[in-house]
Motif scaffolding. Structure first.
Motif, PDB file in Angstrom:
ATOM      1  N   SER A   1     130.051  83.493 -45.110  1.00  0.00           N
ATOM      2  CA  SER A   1     130.069  83.935 -43.717  1.00  0.00           C
ATOM      3  C   SER A   1     129.170  83.055 -42.849  1.00  0.00           C
ATOM      4  O   SER A   1     129.508  82.715 -41.706  1.00  0.00           O
ATOM      5  CB  SER A   1     129.612  85.395 -43.627  1.00  0.00           C
ATOM      6  OG  SER A   1     130.497  86.241 -44.317  1.00  0.00           O
ATOM      7  N   ARG A   2     128.016  82.681 -43.393  1.00  0.00           N
ATOM      8  CA  ARG A   2     127.091  81.846 -42.630  1.00  0.00           C
ATOM      9  C   ARG A   2     127.673  80.470 -42.364  1.00  0.00           C
ATOM     10  O   ARG A   2     127.587  79.948 -41.236  1.00  0.00           O
ATOM     11  CB  ARG A   2     125.776  81.724 -43.387  1.00  0.00           C
ATOM     12  CG  ARG A   2     124.714  80.925 -42.645  1.00  0.00           C
ATOM     13  CD  ARG A   2     123.402  80.931 -43.403  1.00  0.00           C
ATOM     14  NE  ARG A   2     122.387  80.156 -42.706  1.00  0.00           N
ATOM     15  CZ  ARG A   2     121.140  80.011 -43.134  1.00  0.00           C
ATOM     16  NH1 ARG A   2     120.763  80.603 -44.268  1.00  0.00           N
ATOM     17  NH2 ARG A   2     120.288  79.286 -42.440  1.00  0.00           N
ATOM     18  N   HIS A   3     128.279  79.859 -43.376  1.00  0.00           N
ATOM     19  CA  HIS A   3     128.831  78.516 -43.209  1.00  0.00           C
ATOM     20  C   HIS A   3     130.087  78.530 -42.343  1.00  0.00           C
ATOM     21  O   HIS A   3     130.344  77.567 -41.598  1.00  0.00           O
ATOM     22  CB  HIS A   3     129.144  77.898 -44.575  1.00  0.00           C
ATOM     23  CG  HIS A   3     127.931  77.390 -45.294  1.00  0.00           C
ATOM     24  ND1 HIS A   3     127.355  76.174 -45.021  1.00  0.00           N
ATOM     25  CD2 HIS A   3     127.172  77.943 -46.271  1.00  0.00           C
ATOM     26  CE1 HIS A   3     126.303  75.986 -45.805  1.00  0.00           C
ATOM     27  NE2 HIS A   3     126.176  77.058 -46.580  1.00  0.00           N
ATOM     28  N   ALA A   4     130.863  79.604 -42.446  1.00  0.00           N
ATOM     29  CA  ALA A   4     132.105  79.680 -41.679  1.00  0.00           C
ATOM     30  C   ALA A   4     131.888  80.229 -40.278  1.00  0.00           C
ATOM     31  O   ALA A   4     132.797  80.166 -39.438  1.00  0.00           O
ATOM     32  CB  ALA A   4     133.126  80.549 -42.417  1.00  0.00           C
ATOM     33  N   GLY A   5     130.710  80.786 -40.024  1.00  0.00           N
ATOM     34  CA  GLY A   5     130.442  81.364 -38.717  1.00  0.00           C
ATOM     35  C   GLY A   5     131.217  82.631 -38.444  1.00  0.00           C
ATOM     36  O   GLY A   5     131.552  82.943 -37.297  1.00  0.00           O
ATOM     37  N   THR A   6     131.507  83.389 -39.503  1.00  0.00           N
ATOM     38  CA  THR A   6     132.270  84.636 -39.389  1.00  0.00           C
ATOM     39  C   THR A   6     131.373  85.821 -39.706  1.00  0.00           C
ATOM     40  O   THR A   6     130.339  85.675 -40.369  1.00  0.00           O
ATOM     41  CB  THR A   6     133.466  84.645 -40.351  1.00  0.00           C
ATOM     42  OG1 THR A   6     132.986  84.451 -41.695  1.00  0.00           O
ATOM     43  CG2 THR A   6     134.434  83.526 -40.003  1.00  0.00           C
ATOM     44  N   PRO A   7     131.743  87.023 -39.240  1.00  0.00           N
ATOM     45  CA  PRO A   7     130.927  88.206 -39.521  1.00  0.00           C
ATOM     46  C   PRO A   7     130.900  88.520 -41.022  1.00  0.00           C
ATOM     47  O   PRO A   7     131.858  88.228 -41.747  1.00  0.00           O
ATOM     48  CB  PRO A   7     131.631  89.324 -38.737  1.00  0.00           C
ATOM     49  CG  PRO A   7     132.473  88.619 -37.726  1.00  0.00           C
ATOM     50  CD  PRO A   7     132.870  87.323 -38.341  1.00  0.00           C
ATOM     51  N   PHE A   8     129.807  89.118 -41.463  1.00  0.00           N
ATOM     52  CA  PHE A   8     129.717  89.545 -42.856  1.00  0.00           C
ATOM     53  C   PHE A   8     130.791  90.601 -43.116  1.00  0.00           C
ATOM     54  O   PHE A   8     130.928  91.557 -42.352  1.00  0.00           O
ATOM     55  CB  PHE A   8     128.328  90.124 -43.126  1.00  0.00           C
ATOM     56  CG  PHE A   8     128.068  90.452 -44.566  1.00  0.00           C
ATOM     57  CD1 PHE A   8     127.973  89.452 -45.510  1.00  0.00           C
ATOM     58  CD2 PHE A   8     127.925  91.768 -44.984  1.00  0.00           C
ATOM     59  CE1 PHE A   8     127.722  89.737 -46.844  1.00  0.00           C
ATOM     60  CE2 PHE A   8     127.677  92.075 -46.308  1.00  0.00           C
ATOM     61  CZ  PHE A   8     127.577  91.052 -47.239  1.00  0.00           C
TER      62      PHE A   8
END
Length: 365
Positions: free
Chosen positions: A108-115
């Motif tokens: 999620s952090r690398h993709a910039g998406t919500p957990f």
């Protein structure tokens, strides 16, 4: 059921079947995760990936009542029975829940998406309840553990009723000759009619009334194991298992998975408890080793396959059939290695700890 009829606690065949089932699931998930980039002979496993799961269900259907009979289980022992199951299963399971959450957080952090998982979804994993609450599982294969856990609870509650079975068997059957090395009691005409009607009714109820991901939806496979237990423990004739197989096929169709799980049930009934070749030959030892780490392999392989497949796709390792086959072999070997380490670090200590949770045996009758 008294202790005089108590069976031995370990069957070599079941140990082997666990390993085979785990490998079937692994091969299937590798094929699916890589979108069938491998040669056809390897892709075939992907089309029957759930076959390994169904074999696990059959094994549980047999092993759980088998072990309860060994322990001379009564309903008063239900809390200790559940505690022993939790101590045995939860430490490895919760460890992989933590790993799955870590992988999801990094992605999620690398993709910039919500957990992707809420606090309530994570909490539901503590009781294997995510499936019943229609929440996503943190690791994909955990849905089967939810089904298994429902079965453990149900069996712990209803197993004392199995003591009523021998009386019915005696009144509706007669002693028959040994066939194919299998002896037991043959149903009378009335008993056969009642048994067949009951099997068909069970299958119709399970298939058409119940649906979804609960135990009832998959209980046909557990019942194969339960019937195998009844054949070995109470003298019920093996024809009852065959009759149930035909009843299930009549309702759901003669599918390959259903046919094979019924064959597995018959093998459990027919083969002896001890198979010397398991311990005396290297193929037997390999299969036995797979059976020993099967739970760890089942828990860990989705994460390993997922991470390696993503990496392989990014660098073009699956651009040809030869490269794809090499990736397939690498994923299988790595999964086995990770599972072996995980077994010794996490699962085996849990197994040893669960053995400290003793049942208080009921007095022999």
């Amino acid at each position: 059921m008294t202790s005089s009829s108590a069976p031995s606690q370990r069957l070599d065949l079941l140990h082997i079947l666990r390993g085979i089932a785990a490998m079937l699931v692994l091969f299937g998930h590798v094929s699916v995760a890589t979108k069938y980039a491998f040669p056809y002979v390897l892709n075939a496993f992907g089309h029957y990936q759930n076959l390994g799961v169904y074999v696990f269900f059959v094994i549980s259907g047999f092993v759980v009542p088998w072990s309860l009979q060994v322990q001379r289980y009564t309903i008063r022992q239900f809390p200790r029975y559940m505690l022993r199951r939790l101590v045995r299963l939860d430490p490895p399971y919760l460890a992989m829940v933590a790993v799955g959450l870590g992988v999801a957080a990094v992605h999620s952090r690398h993709a910039g998406t919500p957990f992707p998982f809420t606090a309530s979804t994570i909490a539901l994993h503590l009781g294997y309840l995510a499936g019943l609450a229609d929440r996503p599982w943190i690791v994909s294969v955990f849905w089967t553990l939810g089904i298994e856990f429902q079965f453990y609870i149900l069996m712990g509650l209803v197993f004392p009723l199995f003591a009523l079975v021998p009386g019915w068997v005696a009144s509706e059957t007669r002693v028959g000759p040994a066939t194919l090395g299998l002896s037991g009691r043959i149903p009378t005409d009335r008993g056969l009619l009642l048994a067949t009607a009951a099997f068909v009714l069970i299958e119709i109820t399970l298939v058409f009334v119940f649906s979804g991901a609960g135990w009832t939806y998959y209980s046909g496979y557990f019942i194969v194991g339960i019937l195998a237990f009844a054949v070995r423990a109470s003298g019920l004739h093996w024809a009852a298992l065959v009759a149930y197989g035909f009843a299930g096929a009549g309702v759901g169709g003669f599918t390959l998975p259903w046919t094979l799980v019924v064959v597995v049930g018959l093998l459990v009934v027919a083969l002896p408890d001890r198979l010397p070749w398991v311990w005396d030959t290297w193929p037997g030892k390999c299969l036995s080793g797979l059976g020993q780490i099967s739970y760890s392999l089942y828990l860990t392989h989705p994460v390993v396959v997922g991470l390696l497949t993503v990496r392989a796709a990014r660098v073009g390792w699956m651009s040809t059939a030869v490269k794809a086959s090499a990736v397939y072999a690498a994923e299988v070997v790595l999964c086995l290695g990770v599972a072996t380490v995980f077994y010794y670090v996490c699962e085996r200590p849990a197994v040893r700890l669960s053995h400290r949770v003793k049942f208080r045996p009921a007095p022999a009758s």
